[in-house]
Motif scaffolding. Sequence first.
Motif, PDB file in Angstrom:
ATOM      1  N   LEU B  55     -12.949  18.777  -0.842  1.00  0.00           N
ATOM      2  CA  LEU B  55     -12.374  19.249  -1.913  1.00  0.00           C
ATOM      3  C   LEU B  55     -10.853  19.184  -2.005  1.00  0.00           C
ATOM      4  O   LEU B  55     -10.199  18.689  -0.826  1.00  0.00           O
ATOM      5  CB  LEU B  55     -12.214  20.969  -2.182  1.00  0.00           C
ATOM      6  N   VAL B  56     -10.129  18.952  -2.932  1.00  0.00           N
ATOM      7  CA  VAL B  56      -8.776  18.589  -3.140  1.00  0.00           C
ATOM      8  C   VAL B  56      -8.506  19.568  -4.188  1.00  0.00           C
ATOM      9  O   VAL B  56      -8.730  19.741  -5.190  1.00  0.00           O
ATOM     10  CB  VAL B  56      -8.887  16.995  -4.014  1.00  0.00           C
ATOM     11  N   CYS B  57      -6.936  19.821  -4.063  1.00  0.00           N
ATOM     12  CA  CYS B  57      -6.423  21.082  -4.740  1.00  0.00           C
ATOM     13  C   CYS B  57      -5.134  20.109  -5.570  1.00  0.00           C
ATOM     14  O   CYS B  57      -4.509  19.326  -4.844  1.00  0.00           O
ATOM     15  CB  CYS B  57      -5.998  22.057  -3.967  1.00  0.00           C
ATOM     16  N   MET B  58      -5.262  20.546  -6.825  1.00  0.00           N
ATOM     17  CA  MET B  58      -3.868  19.740  -7.513  1.00  0.00           C
ATOM     18  C   MET B  58      -3.462  20.581  -8.571  1.00  0.00           C
ATOM     19  O   MET B  58      -4.184  21.462  -9.128  1.00  0.00           O
ATOM     20  CB  MET B  58      -4.364  18.322  -8.205  1.00  0.00           C
ATOM     21  N   ASN B  59      -2.155  20.221  -8.908  1.00  0.00           N
ATOM     22  CA  ASN B  59      -1.526  21.142  -9.964  1.00  0.00           C
ATOM     23  C   ASN B  59      -2.146  21.239 -11.331  1.00  0.00           C
ATOM     24  O   ASN B  59      -1.920  19.672 -11.849  1.00  0.00           O
ATOM     25  CB  ASN B  59      -0.068  20.957  -9.814  1.00  0.00           C
ATOM     26  N   LEU B  60      -2.342  22.204 -11.800  1.00  0.00           N
ATOM     27  CA  LEU B  60      -2.992  21.926 -13.353  1.00  0.00           C
ATOM     28  C   LEU B  60      -2.020  21.421 -14.144  1.00  0.00           C
ATOM     29  O   LEU B  60      -2.269  20.742 -15.246  1.00  0.00           O
ATOM     30  CB  LEU B  60      -3.784  23.214 -13.875  1.00  0.00           C
ATOM     31  N   GLY B  61      -0.791  22.014 -13.992  1.00  0.00           N
ATOM     32  CA  GLY B  61       0.191  21.626 -14.801  1.00  0.00           C
ATOM     33  C   GLY B  61       0.757  19.929 -14.806  1.00  0.00           C
ATOM     34  O   GLY B  61       1.443  19.618 -15.912  1.00  0.00           O
ATOM     35  N   SER B  62       0.117  19.343 -13.932  1.00  0.00           N
ATOM     36  CA  SER B  62       0.810  17.882 -13.653  1.00  0.00           C
ATOM     37  C   SER B  62      -0.018  16.980 -14.854  1.00  0.00           C
ATOM     38  O   SER B  62      -0.999  17.164 -15.235  1.00  0.00           O
ATOM     39  CB  SER B  62       0.172  17.605 -12.213  1.00  0.00           C
ATOM     40  N   ARG B  63       1.161  16.255 -15.564  1.00  0.00           N
ATOM     41  CA  ARG B  63       0.309  15.210 -16.367  1.00  0.00           C
ATOM     42  C   ARG B  63      -0.764  14.618 -15.812  1.00  0.00           C
ATOM     43  O   ARG B  63      -1.553  13.967 -16.509  1.00  0.00           O
ATOM     44  CB  ARG B  63       1.144  14.348 -16.677  1.00  0.00           C
ATOM     45  N   ARG B  64      -0.534  14.260 -14.499  1.00  0.00           N
ATOM     46  CA  ARG B  64      -1.711  13.350 -13.774  1.00  0.00           C
ATOM     47  C   ARG B  64      -2.868  14.108 -13.747  1.00  0.00           C
ATOM     48  O   ARG B  64      -4.120  13.536 -13.646  1.00  0.00           O
ATOM     49  CB  ARG B  64      -1.319  13.094 -12.465  1.00  0.00           C
ATOM     50  N   PHE B  65      -3.269  15.387 -13.696  1.00  0.00           N
ATOM     51  CA  PHE B  65      -4.233  16.070 -13.577  1.00  0.00           C
ATOM     52  C   PHE B  65      -5.547  15.779 -14.729  1.00  0.00           C
ATOM     53  O   PHE B  65      -6.590  15.534 -14.558  1.00  0.00           O
ATOM     54  CB  PHE B  65      -4.158  17.726 -13.741  1.00  0.00           C
ATOM     55  N   ALA B  66      -4.896  15.488 -15.934  1.00  0.00           N
ATOM     56  CA  ALA B  66      -5.868  15.345 -17.161  1.00  0.00           C
ATOM     57  C   ALA B  66      -6.705  13.957 -16.992  1.00  0.00           C
ATOM     58  O   ALA B  66      -7.887  13.756 -17.288  1.00  0.00           O
ATOM     59  CB  ALA B  66      -4.926  15.306 -18.288  1.00  0.00           C
ATOM     60  N   ALA B  67      -6.015  13.074 -16.209  1.00  0.00           N
ATOM     61  CA  ALA B  67      -6.685  11.738 -15.765  1.00  0.00           C
ATOM     62  C   ALA B  67      -7.865  11.973 -14.746  1.00  0.00           C
ATOM     63  O   ALA B  67      -9.174  11.274 -15.218  1.00  0.00           O
ATOM     64  CB  ALA B  67      -5.775  10.700 -15.230  1.00  0.00           C
ATOM     65  N   PHE B  68      -7.398  12.824 -13.722  1.00  0.00           N
ATOM     66  CA  PHE B  68      -8.636  13.201 -12.969  1.00  0.00           C
ATOM     67  C   PHE B  68      -9.718  13.856 -13.632  1.00  0.00           C
ATOM     68  O   PHE B  68     -11.043  13.514 -13.543  1.00  0.00           O
ATOM     69  CB  PHE B  68      -8.162  13.646 -11.800  1.00  0.00           C
TER      70      PHE B  68
END
Lengths: 171, 171
Positions: B55-68
């Motif tokens: 598992l990988v955790c990432m900030n939902l607010g990051s613009r990069r999140f949408a691409a993932f």
Amino acid sequence: MDHIADAASPQHEFRDAMSRLAAAVNIITTDGRAGRVGFTATAVCSVTDAPPTILVCMNLGSRRFAAFAENRVLCVNVLDPVQARLSDLFARKDVELDRCFAAAHWEALGTGSPALEGAAVCLDCKIVQISEVGTHGVLLCEVQGVRSKPRSGALLWHNRAYVPIQAARAC
Amino acid sequence: MDHIADAASPQHEFRDAMSRLAAAVNIITTDGRAGRVGFTATAVCSVTDAPPTILVCMNLGSRRFAAFAENRVLCVNVLDPVQARLSDLFARKDVELDRCFAAAHWEALGTGSPALEGAAVCLDCKIVQISEVGTHGVLLCEVQGVRSKPRSGALLWHNRAYVPIQAARAC
């Protein structure tokens, strides 16, 4: 030379790869109605600081899992380099838990879970959710209290061996 | 002397405690319909080997999140000690992603996500579930392929600084 495994990558290949992902060594403890239990874990990571939340993965098949699921609290004790022997004890399934706990000093913080004296950090948590993923449970934990030891190092697990990081080296 | 924070532990106290939990440094990448994106992360852990899952955790607010979230694939590139500069680049929000990717060599494994040349390990994954926890997303990822570099070391993050672990030291 690189080695590329295909989509049918066997489990031992995955475990080999995971052994290369260095991680801090922790002893995870709980206490409550289901009794006092602990185990050694590297699968711990930070999730968010709003609210302060970490997650811990553990084998659902372990007899120790039931105690965590019932007590609904735990303490993540992040080990100092001098605590490798204690890590070994809590990693063994053939050692009585009473003998493991007797090998160190503990005290309860807010949740009642055993906090290890001399640990680099103790994160005292409420378990707020348990998700099942294959053989393992992912325990989502809200941090209720923190105890840190200044200037401690870290005990890492990498390539199936301990790697001590001294405080001076880590700065 | 130990310091005990109370139940109202502020976020900075939690972040200080988390900085003491040493972790491997990774660059997480994706490519697909939503484009090629990457970021530096330490919040990665192994969940189960049946099926091989991390598992990988990432900030939902990051613009990069949408691409993932749209591409539904990713590659976890576990860094070698010589790749600290690349980690810095991918950690910065003010650097164009094209410039980040241009600073290293990449190739696609099975999922099409960029795998970093010289990384200690590349874990090529399908994202099978995304859970939201506060400000962050927990991405559950099934490993489709593994590429390892024998005798590599590890790049750790501890006390807000890099700690290189050389291969010889890690054995």
